[in-house]
Scaffold this motif. Structure first.
Motif, mmCIF file in Angstrom:
data_model
loop_
_atom_site.group_PDB
_atom_site.id
_atom_site.type_symbol
_atom_site.label_atom_id
_atom_site.label_comp_id
_atom_site.label_asym_id
_atom_site.label_seq_id
_atom_site.Cartn_x
_atom_site.Cartn_y
_atom_site.Cartn_z
ATOM 1 N N ASP A 49 4.881 3.409 -0.947
ATOM 2 C CA ASP A 49 6.078 3.228 -1.617
ATOM 3 C C ASP A 49 7.064 2.881 -0.356
ATOM 4 O O ASP A 49 6.823 3.357 0.617
ATOM 5 C CB ASP A 49 6.543 4.632 -2.493
ATOM 6 N N PRO A 87 3.975 -1.530 -8.622
ATOM 7 C CA PRO A 87 4.340 -0.555 -9.707
ATOM 8 C C PRO A 87 4.508 -1.324 -10.893
ATOM 9 O O PRO A 87 4.077 -1.710 -12.554
ATOM 10 C CB PRO A 87 5.039 0.366 -9.244
ATOM 11 N N SER A 97 7.482 -5.725 -3.325
ATOM 12 C CA SER A 97 6.708 -4.380 -3.159
ATOM 13 C C SER A 97 5.745 -4.179 -4.774
ATOM 14 O O SER A 97 4.687 -3.873 -5.073
ATOM 15 C CB SER A 97 6.421 -3.882 -1.486
ATOM 16 N N TYR A 98 6.840 -4.215 -5.046
ATOM 17 C CA TYR A 98 6.430 -4.099 -6.500
ATOM 18 C C TYR A 98 6.024 -4.969 -7.494
ATOM 19 O O TYR A 98 5.336 -4.720 -8.460
ATOM 20 C CB TYR A 98 8.141 -3.388 -7.686
ATOM 21 N N TYR A 149 -1.180 -10.150 -12.559
ATOM 22 C CA TYR A 149 -1.054 -10.496 -11.164
ATOM 23 C C TYR A 149 -1.187 -12.105 -11.140
ATOM 24 O O TYR A 149 -0.473 -12.086 -10.241
ATOM 25 C CB TYR A 149 -1.928 -9.807 -10.357
ATOM 26 N N PHE A 207 -0.745 -2.664 -5.754
ATOM 27 C CA PHE A 207 -0.864 -1.179 -6.564
ATOM 28 C C PHE A 207 0.233 -1.603 -7.431
ATOM 29 O O PHE A 207 0.494 -1.207 -8.466
ATOM 30 C CB PHE A 207 -0.202 -0.448 -5.503
ATOM 31 N N PHE A 257 1.532 -1.436 -0.081
ATOM 32 C CA PHE A 257 0.011 0.191 0.469
ATOM 33 C C PHE A 257 0.659 1.099 -0.125
ATOM 34 O O PHE A 257 -0.197 2.267 -0.077
ATOM 35 C CB PHE A 257 -1.077 0.118 1.350
#
Length: 148
Positions: free
Chosen positions: A52, A97, A89-90, A116, A95, A50
């Motif tokens: 950056d 990115p 997390s990327y 995804y 999200f 959630f």
């Protein structure tokens, strides 16, 4: 919340001693250092979905680094774990990115759902690599020991 507002909130949180309070609360728990480390990795993983990485860094490092050092872990090793966790997390929804970058170059018949769902094996492999680094810290620390 915009990037500037979230960073301002984190600065106020740290200024008023939020990081010191949470650090003392965590160290007061009767948990093993390994259990605390695993919880830290899970927190970083969830936050990475959630926020950056800069916001996560500003929010968690004033809390986590004193705990890591107090537990006897190497801070360089923890930095490698943090970096690998942020790499995951990327890829993670909602999200992620990297999914949007990939969608920009993918053919029109490839959906975000396809992208995804194709990320999960890579997320699993990165989680496995983090688990290996937790089990065998020498993997991440061999180069600094060679250079010293």
């Amino acid at each position: 919340m915009g990037r500037g507002r979230s960073q301002s909130l984190i600065r106020v949180y740290n200024f008023f001693g939020g990081a010191a309070y949470v650090t003392s609360a965590i160290t007061a728990l009767d948990w093993s250092p390994l259990a605390i480390l695993i919880v830290m990795m899970l927190i970083l993983f969830v936050l990475g979905m959630f926020m950056d990485w800069i916001g996560i860094l500003l929010l968690t490092m004033p809390i986590f680094v004193p705990i890591i050092i107090g537990s006897g872990y190497d801070p360089i090793w923890f930095g490698v774990l943090f970096t690998m966790n942020m790499q995951m997390s990327y890829l993670t929804p909602p999200f992620g990115p990297a999914a949007f970058y990939l969608k920009g170059v993918a053919p029109d018949d490839i959906t975000m759902g396809d992208i995804y769902s194709s990320f999960w094996p890579f997320i699993f492999l990165q989680a496995l690599a983090i688990a290996l680094l937790i089990a065998f810290p020498q993997i991440a620390l061999w180069l600094p020991s060679v250079l010293m």
